[in-house]
Design an enzyme around this catalytic site. Structure first.
Site, short mmCIF file in Angstrom:
data_model
loop_
_atom_site.label_atom_id
_atom_site.label_comp_id
_atom_site.label_asym_id
_atom_site.label_seq_id
_atom_site.Cartn_x
_atom_site.Cartn_y
_atom_site.Cartn_z
CG HIS A 76 -2.07 -0.86 1.23
ND1 HIS A 76 -2.33 -1.76 2.23
CD2 HIS A 76 -3.07 -0.97 0.33
CE1 HIS A 76 -3.46 -2.40 1.94
NE2 HIS A 76 -3.93 -1.95 0.79
CB CYS A 135 -3.79 -1.22 8.46
SG CYS A 135 -2.12 -1.21 7.89
C1 CIR Z 1 -4.06 -7.22 3.42
O1 CIR Z 1 -3.16 -7.73 2.73
O2 CIR Z 1 -5.02 -6.66 2.92
C2 CIR Z 1 -3.96 -7.32 4.91
N1 CIR Z 1 -3.38 -8.57 5.27
C3 CIR Z 1 -3.13 -6.19 5.46
C4 CIR Z 1 -3.75 -4.87 5.20
C5 CIR Z 1 -2.93 -3.76 5.70
N2 CIR Z 1 -3.58 -2.54 5.48
C6 CIR Z 1 -2.96 -1.42 5.19
O3 CIR Z 1 -1.75 -1.37 4.97
N3 CIR Z 1 -3.72 -0.34 5.06
#
Ligand code: CIR
Length: 266
Positions: free
Chosen positions: A171, A258
């Site tokens: 991200h 997140c």
């Molecule tokens: C994913 O891959 O979507 C989740 N395991 C981790 C999301 C992390 N979110 C973020 O960086 N905003």
């Protein structure tokens, strides 16, 4: 203009979601072992307490076993003082998280709208600075979604710019954060990207890239535990810090930003 000098860090509220046991099935780029739901919930409790200590009213939503990654509430929504936007996360297993968080958004905001069209945006790709909102294209955020989102932000009076997240970065905000007061924290690759114009950048020291994802909440910067060089660099730049464990979140590519939606309500 809707922008104001402390838009990116002056908050009154947050929404979080307790990690489910199914987080062991969460998406990850590299397998370093499954996170434990129980340990993750304990780390999450510390996180919620820190947000409260920083002055926020925190809504803690119940775990959702059907959605392993649903504790990462930053991805299915984006919040501004005048309303919330329900997003469409780009991973198939996460797309339904937008609908799941809608009621929580409606309980805090009078205006809640859905990302127009059929494109995808993960909130993790959206960096809100005080004078511009950057939207990074990534494996999760496509051009259709990013442009629809930028258009909506424009209608709400915000400047939005679409940029390319460097290859290999999950991200946009995996590799950079706002420290507030016009200062950015970024990995070397992000710092060299040109996205940040002539803003001051604190570059994350070599070997500590994970620590590029921090959150400024009112008067403190929350920093993941285990990254002493980054912690020192942030403090040397004049910011007060709070260190939090994110060991379980990290196993599924999650970080401090997140785990919450943070916003200011009048
Ligand atoms: C994913 O891959 O979507 C989740 N395991 C981790 C999301 C992390 N979110 C973020 O960086 N905003």
């Amino acid at each position: 203009m809707a922008h104001r000098p402390d838009l990116s860090f002056r908050f009154t509220h947050a929404i979080t979601r307790t990690p489910a046991d199914s987080v062991a099935d969460g998406i990850r780029a590299v397998d370093t072992g499954n996170p434990s739901g129980a340990t993750f919930r304990s780390e999450h409790g510390r996180y919620v307490s820190a947000l409260r200590e920083a002055g926020l009213t925190v809504d803690v939503l119940p775990p959702l076993e059907e959605f392993p990654d649903s504790c990462f509430v930053e991805d299915p929504a984006f919040c501004l003082p005048e309303g919330a936007i329900q997003l469409r996360p780009g991973a198939a297993s996460r797309e339904g998280e937008g609908a799941e968080i809608r009621a929580a958004l409606e309980s805090r905001f009078q205006k809640v709208v859905e990302l127009p069209g059929t494109g995808h945006v993960d909130g993790g790709d959206v960096l809100m600075l005080d004078d511009v909102i950057l939207i990074g294209l990534s494996a999760r955020t496509d051009r259709e979604g990013a442009e629809a989102f930028a258009g909506l932000l424009g209608e709400w009076g915000y400047n939005a710019e679409v940029c390319e997240t460097p290859e290999g970065v999950l991200h946009f905000k995996t590799a950079c954060s706002t420290l507030g007061d016009g200062v950015i924290l970024a990995t070397k690759v992000m710092a060299d990207s040109g996205f940040f114009g002539d803003r001051e950048i604190v570059v994350v020291p070599e070997g500590e890239d994970y620590a590029a994802n921090v959150i400024r909440v009112n008067d403190v910067v929350m920093v993941p535990e285990g990254y002493p060089k980054t912690l020192a660099a942030i403090e040397a730049a004049g910011f007060s810090t709070v260190v939090l464990p994110t060991h379980e979140a990290r196993k599924v590519d999650g970080g401090l930003s997140c785990l919450s939606l943070r916003f200011a309500l009048d």
